[in-house]
Write a protein that holds these residues in place. Structure first.
Motif, PDB file in Angstrom:
ATOM      1  N   CYS B 350      -4.589   6.216  -1.068  1.00 10.17           N
ATOM      2  CA  CYS B 350      -3.236   5.666  -0.879  1.00 10.17           C
ATOM      3  C   CYS B 350      -2.866   5.522   0.592  1.00 10.17           C
ATOM      4  O   CYS B 350      -3.027   6.437   1.385  1.00 10.17           O
ATOM      5  N   ILE B 351      -2.347   4.353   0.952  1.00 11.51           N
ATOM      6  CA  ILE B 351      -1.867   4.139   2.320  1.00 11.51           C
ATOM      7  C   ILE B 351      -0.329   4.103   2.368  1.00 11.51           C
ATOM      8  O   ILE B 351       0.265   3.634   3.336  1.00 11.51           O
ATOM      9  N   ARG B 352       0.293   4.623   1.294  1.00 14.27           N
ATOM     10  CA  ARG B 352       1.757   4.807   1.252  1.00 14.27           C
ATOM     11  C   ARG B 352       2.528   3.519   1.532  1.00 14.27           C
ATOM     12  O   ARG B 352       3.495   3.527   2.298  1.00 14.27           O
ATOM     13  N   CYS B 353       2.097   2.441   0.917  1.00 14.51           N
ATOM     14  CA  CYS B 353       2.785   1.177   1.145  1.00 14.51           C
ATOM     15  C   CYS B 353       4.019   1.047   0.271  1.00 14.51           C
ATOM     16  O   CYS B 353       4.898   0.269   0.538  1.00 14.51           O
ATOM     17  N   SER B 354       4.034   1.794  -0.834  1.00 13.88           N
ATOM     18  CA  SER B 354       5.130   1.839  -1.794  1.00 13.88           C
ATOM     19  C   SER B 354       5.237   0.597  -2.682  1.00 13.88           C
ATOM     20  O   SER B 354       6.214   0.444  -3.408  1.00 13.88           O
ATOM     21  N   ALA B 355       4.242  -0.259  -2.664  1.00 12.40           N
ATOM     22  CA  ALA B 355       4.280  -1.432  -3.547  1.00 12.40           C
ATOM     23  C   ALA B 355       4.346  -1.007  -5.017  1.00 12.40           C
ATOM     24  O   ALA B 355       5.026  -1.641  -5.833  1.00 12.40           O
ATOM     25  N   CYS B 356       3.678   0.084  -5.345  1.00  6.21           N
ATOM     26  CA  CYS B 356       3.657   0.517  -6.752  1.00  6.21           C
ATOM     27  C   CYS B 356       5.042   0.970  -7.207  1.00  6.21           C
ATOM     28  O   CYS B 356       5.406   0.796  -8.370  1.00  6.21           O
ATOM     29  N   ILE B 379       2.590   6.455  -7.663  1.00  7.90           N
ATOM     30  CA  ILE B 379       1.667   7.257  -6.849  1.00  7.90           C
ATOM     31  C   ILE B 379       2.086   8.724  -6.881  1.00  7.90           C
ATOM     32  O   ILE B 379       1.235   9.616  -6.950  1.00  7.90           O
ATOM     33  N   CYS B 412      -1.590  -2.524  -6.117  1.00  4.11           N
ATOM     34  CA  CYS B 412      -2.065  -1.537  -5.132  1.00  4.11           C
ATOM     35  C   CYS B 412      -3.100  -2.165  -4.193  1.00  4.11           C
ATOM     36  O   CYS B 412      -4.134  -2.652  -4.632  1.00  4.11           O
ATOM     37  N   PRO B 413      -2.833  -2.141  -2.880  1.00  2.94           N
ATOM     38  CA  PRO B 413      -3.734  -2.807  -1.935  1.00  2.94           C
ATOM     39  C   PRO B 413      -5.065  -2.090  -1.745  1.00  2.94           C
ATOM     40  O   PRO B 413      -5.963  -2.635  -1.121  1.00  2.94           O
ATOM     41  N   VAL B 414      -5.186  -0.861  -2.258  1.00  8.89           N
ATOM     42  CA  VAL B 414      -6.481  -0.189  -2.194  1.00  8.89           C
ATOM     43  C   VAL B 414      -7.000   0.092  -3.600  1.00  8.89           C
ATOM     44  O   VAL B 414      -7.877   0.939  -3.806  1.00  8.89           O
ATOM     45  N   ILE B 416      -6.056   1.522  -6.395  1.00  6.53           N
ATOM     46  CA  ILE B 416      -6.043   2.808  -7.102  1.00  6.53           C
ATOM     47  C   ILE B 416      -5.676   2.529  -8.560  1.00  6.53           C
ATOM     48  O   ILE B 416      -4.629   1.954  -8.842  1.00  6.53           O
ATOM     49  N   ILE B 418      -4.088   3.623 -11.085  1.00  2.09           N
ATOM     50  CA  ILE B 418      -3.109   4.667 -11.376  1.00  2.09           C
ATOM     51  C   ILE B 418      -3.062   5.004 -12.874  1.00  2.09           C
ATOM     52  O   ILE B 418      -3.055   6.178 -13.235  1.00  2.09           O
TER      53      ILE B 418
HETATM   54  S1  SF4 Z   1       0.505   0.701  -4.157  1.00  3.33           S
HETATM   55 FE1  SF4 Z   1      -1.339   1.925  -3.823  1.00  3.33          FE
HETATM   56  S2  SF4 Z   1      -1.429   2.262  -1.610  1.00  3.33           S
HETATM   57 FE2  SF4 Z   1       0.637   1.535  -2.061  1.00  3.33          FE
HETATM   58  S3  SF4 Z   1       1.851   3.443  -2.330  1.00  3.33           S
HETATM   59 FE3  SF4 Z   1       1.148   2.813  -4.358  1.00  3.33          FE
HETATM   60  S4  SF4 Z   1      -0.784   3.922  -4.643  1.00  3.33           S
HETATM   61 FE4  SF4 Z   1      -0.319   4.000  -2.449  1.00  3.33          FE
END
Ligand code: SF4
Lengths: 251, 522
Positions: B350-356, B379, B412-414, B416, B418
Motif C-alpha cells: 500500500c502506498i496510502r493513496c486512499s483510492a480504495c 485498506i 488500487c494502483p499497486v 492489492i 483486498i
Molecule cells: S488503493 Fe491500494 S494503495 Fe491506495 S490506499 Fe487503498 S490499498 Fe493502499
C-alpha cells in the motif's frame, strides 16, 4: 451440445422460475440441458464467510457432479465466480498448506467450462438476439461479481437491447454494490440496508417498471428493499426476460 | 473536498519570536488516542451511528463521489495505466522480498549522508526514541508533517505526556486537531467535516493554540485557507524541531520523499534545526527509477492530479542548509509479522493513496471513525487486523466490514487484492490458524462469538454434502410455507428489519425437474 445446468442452492430453493426460464431459453436455442440431481451448493457462502475448510468438500462435490459435462451453465454471476476464480485459489491454498495437488487436480476440470448464463449465450452460442419479447421498461443492475470477477462487460446489456418490446433505461450508479454481499447483509445490517436503499432510489429514478440483474441473491436484497420502500418496481432475473416470448410471455 | 489549500506562507515576517506558548494544558483528549482504543466498538455498532447521521452521510457522499469521478478521469488519461499498476506491484513485491537487504543499504546511505538511523520494533519503542530525541534538543514544541506512521503509534499523545506539544500543520490535520477529533480518511482526515463546521472550529479553537481566527470569519475556502495560513505561519517560524513521516525511502541514496499538496510539509522539513522522520519499514524502494512509477500512480490515485504540487526530498544533512540534525526512525510495529503471511503480506504494498476509501460503498456510509483505526476503509480493514492482531472486538469485526464488491481492488494502483485478504482474515477469525506474532509462529483459536455460526456452517455443509437431506429440507419448507414468518429470529432478524423476505415457492426446482424430466439422466 449437452450442458449441465448449475442452478445454485438459492435458485433451486427460492427461485425455481429462474431455473425453468433457463431451461426454456436454452432448449429454444437448441441446447440439450441436463440438471444433475446430485448438485447442491458451490460453497461460496462458506468460503466468503471464512470457512474455507467447510467449503472444500462442497467444491469437491461440485466437481464430482459436474466434471463430465461439456459445459456448465449457471444463472448466477457470483456462483460462477466462485468456481472460476476461487476454486483455483482453494487448490493453491491447499498446496501452500502442504496438502499437495489433490484438491487442485480435482477442481481443475470444472473451472474453464463453467459459464455464467449471459457469457454462455454470447461467447459460446454466439447469439445476442435470443428471440425474446418483453414489453416493459427495464433497468439493468450489473452485480459486483458479474462485473468485476467474471468481467461480463456489456454482454447482458447487449442481450437485453435485442429483446423486442423492451426499453432499456440506464441505471445511475450502476456499478455500485447493492449491499447484499452474502453474510454482509446480516453482519452489517445498517450499512447493507443503506446501500440497498440507495440502489433502489437510483433504480426508481429511471422510471422503469423492472430492475433486472443476473443474480437472484442481489435481486432478493434489492427486491426485499423495494417491497419495504413501496416502489412499485419489480426485480426480475435476466433469464426470465430472455425466456419470455410473444407466444409464451413471462409476466 | 473543496479546492481549499494553505499554500506557502509569506516569508518571513520580521518579528516572530514573541508568540506566546499555547494556553491549553493537555491538548489532546484521550479519545484522540488514534490507533488502538481496545474498547472501540465493533464495526457494525460504530457504523450504526454513522449511517443515521445525515450531515456525515452528506459530507462523505459529496466528497467521495467528487474525487471518485476525478480519479477515473486522471487515470483514463494514461494509456499504460495497467502496465504502471503491474510495475508498481512488482516493485513493491520485489522490495518486500528483499526487505532486510534494502533496509541495511538504506541505513548505510543515511548514515553516510550525515543522518542517524534508529530501529523501533513497536509503537512504544518508536515513541520513546522520538521523545528522547526531542528532549535532547531542549525544546517543548514540534511541528509535524502529516504522517500516518506517527498517528499509528500515537506519537502526539506520547509527546504530550512528556510535556512536548506537537502541532499538526497539514490543513486537514489541523482541523482534526483543533476540533479534538479523530482523522477519518487517510488523505483528507477531515473529510467528514463540511466548510461550516470547519469555520466554527477555527473561530472557536484557534485562539487557544496560537494566533486566533480573524474576526467575522466566513466559510469561503479562501478565508478558511487564509486563517489557517496565518495561524500556521507562526508555528513554522518558531519551531526548532520538525517531525515527519515519508511516502518513500530510496535505498540507494538514503533519500526520503514526501508528496503533498499544500507546501506546509516542506516548511516543516526545511525550517527546523532538527528533523525526525518516523517511517514504516515497508515504505522503502530500491532505486530512484522505481520512484518514477510510483510518483505517477500515487497522485492520480489519491488527488486525481497528474503530479502532486510539492515533492520534497531530503538526504541526511547539508552544511548551512536545512536541518542540521536528521534522525530516521524505522518502524516495524507488526510489519514483519504481516510480511510472514503469504496472503496478507500484499497489504504492505500500500502506498496510502486512499483510492480504495473513495470508491468503497461501505466507507461512504459508515465513515472513517467506524474502523477504529488511523487506517480506515478497505485498506484499514485488512491492515489493522494484521498489524494489531484480531484479538479485540473491532479488529475481529473489520474483515467483515465489506460486501466484497471488489471496487477497491479495481482502483488500487499497486493491485492489492483486498477482497482476497479480507476473506483470508475472516478465516483467521472464524477458524483460527497459524499466524506470526512477534516473530514467532503461534496457533490462533477462532475468535469468540463465532460458535453458533460455525455450527450453522457445518450443518449447511453437511446438508449440501447430502443432496437427499437438502431435498427433504426444501420440501418441508415448501409444504409449511403458509406458516412461515415474515420476520426472522436470531441473526436473520437484521435482514427482516429492513427488507422483505422472499416468499417460498410451492415447489423447489429439483422437484419440478424430476416431475417434468424424469430425474437425473446421468
Ligand atoms: S488503493 Fe491500494 S494503495 Fe491506495 S490506499 Fe487503498 S490499498 Fe493502499
Amino acid at each position: 451440445m449437452r450442458v449441465a445446468l448449475f442452478l445454485t442452492c438459492v435458485n433451486d430453493t427460492l427461485y425455481p422460475d429462474t431455473g425453468r426460464a433457463v431451461v426454456k431459453l436454452l432448449t429454444r436455442l437448441g441446447v440439450d440441458v441436463d440438471f444433475p440431481m446430485g448438485q447442491t451448493c458451490c460453497g461460496q457462502a462458506h468460503y466468503n464467510t471464512g470457512y474455507r475448510h467447510e467449503a472444500e468438500p462442497l467444491a469437491r462435490h461440485f466437481s464430482d457432479v459436474f466434471g463430465e459435462y461439456e459445459a456448465i451453465v449457471t444463472p448466477s454471476g457470483s456462483c460462477g465466480a466462485m468456481v472460476r476464480e476461487l476454486y483455483p485459489r482453494m487448490g493453491e491454498r491447499a498446496r501452500a498448506e502442504g496438502r499437495g495437488d489433490t484438491l487442485a487436480r480435482t477442481l481443475a476440470p470444472v473451472v474453464p467450462k463453467t459459464y455464467e448464463l449471459t457469457e454462455f449465450l454470447v461467447d459460446v452460442l454466439g447469439v445476442t438476439d435470443v428471440g425474446a419479447y418483453y414489453p416493459h421498461t427495464v433497468t439493468y443492475h450489473p452485480t459486483c461479481h458479474g462485473l468485476r470477477s467474471l468481467g461480463l462487460g456489456d454482454r447482458p446489456r447487449r442481450l437485453l437491447q435485442a429483446v423486442k418490446g423492451l426499453e432499456l433505461r440506464e441505471l445511475p450508479g450502476a456499478d455500485e454494490c447493492c449491499g447484499f454481499g452474502g453474510t454482509f447483509a446480516v453482519k452489517n445490517p445498517d450499512v447493507s440496508a443503506a446501500m440497498g436503499a440507495d440502489k433502489v432510489r437510483n433504480a426508481e429514478s429511471t422510471g422503469a417498471d423492472v430492475l433486472c440483474a443476473a443474480d437472484n441473491s442481489c435481486l432478493m436484497h434489492i427486491g426485499g428493499t423495494m417491497g419495504r420502500l413501496d416502489t412499485g418496481m419489480r426485480p426480475v432475473h435476466i433469464a426470465e426476460i430472455l425466456a419470455s416470448t410473444e407466444e409464451e410471455p413471462m409476466s | 473536498m473543496s479546492g481549499t489549500f494553505v499554500g506557502m506562507p509569506v516569508f518571513p515576517p520580521p518579528a516572530h519570536a514573541a508568540f506566546p506558548p499555547p494556553a491549553h494544558a493537555a491538548f489532546l483528549p484521550p479519545a484522540h488516542a488514534a490507533f488502538l482504543p481496545p474498547a472501540h466498538p465493533a464495526f457494525p455498532k460504530a457504523a450504526h451511528e454513522a449511517v443515521h447521521n445525515t450531515t456525515l452521510r452528506g459530507n462523505l457522499r459529496h466528497a467521495t463521489h467528487t474525487i471518485r469521478a476525478k480519479r477515473a478521469k486522471a487515470v483514463a488519461e494514461v494509456s499504460d495505466w495497467a502496465a504502471l499498476r503491474e510495475a508498481g506491484k512488482q516493485i513493491k513485491d520485489h522490495t518486500l522480498r528483499h526487505l532486510d537487504g534494502y533496509l541495511v543499504r538504506l541505513e548505510e546511505a543515511v548514515t553516510a549522508a550525515g543522518g542517524t538511523v534508529h530501529w523501533a520494533a513497536d509503537a512504544d519503542e518508536a515513541n520513546r526514541i522520538v521523545t528522547e530525541l526531542v528532549k535532547a534538543t531542549g525544546e517543548t514544541e514540534v511541528v509535524k508533517v502529516k504522517s500516518m506512521a506517527t498517528q499509528e503509534i500515537g506519537l502526539n499523545e506520547a509527546l504530550e505526556a512528556e510535556g512536548i506539544h506537537a502541532y499538526e500543520t497539514d490543513l486537514a490535520e489541523l482541523i482534526v486537531q483543533l476540533g479534538k477529533d479523530r482523522p477519518s480518511h487517510i488523505l483528507v482526515p477531515a473529510i467528514h467535516r463540511n466548510r461550516g463546521e470547519i469555520r466554527d472550529i477555527f473561530a472557536r479553537e484557534m485562539s487557544e493554540w496560537g494566533r486566533p481566527a480573524p474576526e467575522g470569519l466566513t466559510d469561503t475556502p479562501a478565508e478558511l485557507a487564509e486563517a489557517a495560513r496565518l495561524h500556521l505561519r507562526e508555528k513554522f517560524l518558531r519551531a526548532k524541531v520538525g517531525v515527519s513521516g515519508a511516502n518513500f525511502m530510496v535505498a540507494e541514496t538514503g533519500t526520503l520523499v514526501v508528496v503533498e499538496s499544500e507546501g506546509n510539509g516542506r516548511m516543516c522539513l526545511t525550517l527546523p534545526e532538527t528533523l525526525i522522520s518516523v517511517v514504516g519499514i515497508e515504505k522503502i524502494v530500491p532505486t530512484w527509477q522505481d520512484l518514477e512509477v510510483l510518483l505517477q500512480t500515487l497522485p492520480r490515485s489519491s488527488t486525481a492530479e497528474r503530479m502532486n504540487p510539492y515533492t520534497s526530498m531530503w538526504t541526511g544533512t547539508t552544511d548551512e542548509d536545512g536541518p542540521q540534525t536528521f534522525h530516521l526512525v524505522l518502524l516495524d510495529n507488526g510489519r514483519t509479522d504481516t510480511l510472514a503471511d503469504e496472503v496478507g503480506r500484499q497489504a504492505l504494498r500500500c502506498i496510502r493513496c486512499s483510492a480504495c476509501l473513495n470508491v468503497c460503498p461501505v466507507y461512504e456510509r459508515a465513515g472513517g471513525h467506524a474502523y477504529g483505526s488511523v487506517y480506515p476503509g478497505p485498506i484499514g480493514a485488512i491492515l489493522s487486523p494484521q498489524l494489531r492482531g484480531t484479538a479485540s472486538e473491532i479488529d475481529a469485526s473489520l474483515p467483515y466490514a465489506s460486501s466484497l464488491c471488489g471496487a477497491c481492488y479495481e482502483v488500487c494502483p499497486v493491485a492489492i487484492d483486498i477482497p482476497e485478504v479480507l476473506v483470508h482474515l475472516r478465516e483467521r477469525v472464524a477458524e483460527g490458524g497459524r499466524v506470526t506474532k512477534d516473530g514467532n509462529k503461534v496457533v490462533l483459536k477462532p475468535a469468540k462469538g463465532h460458535a453458533a455460526e460455525r455450527a450453522a456452517m457445518r450443518a449447511a455443509r453437511w446438508a449440501f454434502s447430502h443432496p437427499g437431506a437438502l431435498r427433504t429440507g426444501q420440501r418441508l419448507a415448501s409444504r409449511t410455507r403458509r406458516f412461515q414468518p415474515r420476520t426472522l429470529p436470531g441473526p436473520g432478524k437484521a435482514w427482516s428489519a429492513s427488507r422483505d423476505l422472499p416468499s417460498l415457492p410451492a415447489e423447489p426446482f429439483r422437484d419440478w425437474w424430476q416431475r417434468t424430466h424424469g430425474g437425473d439422466r446421468r
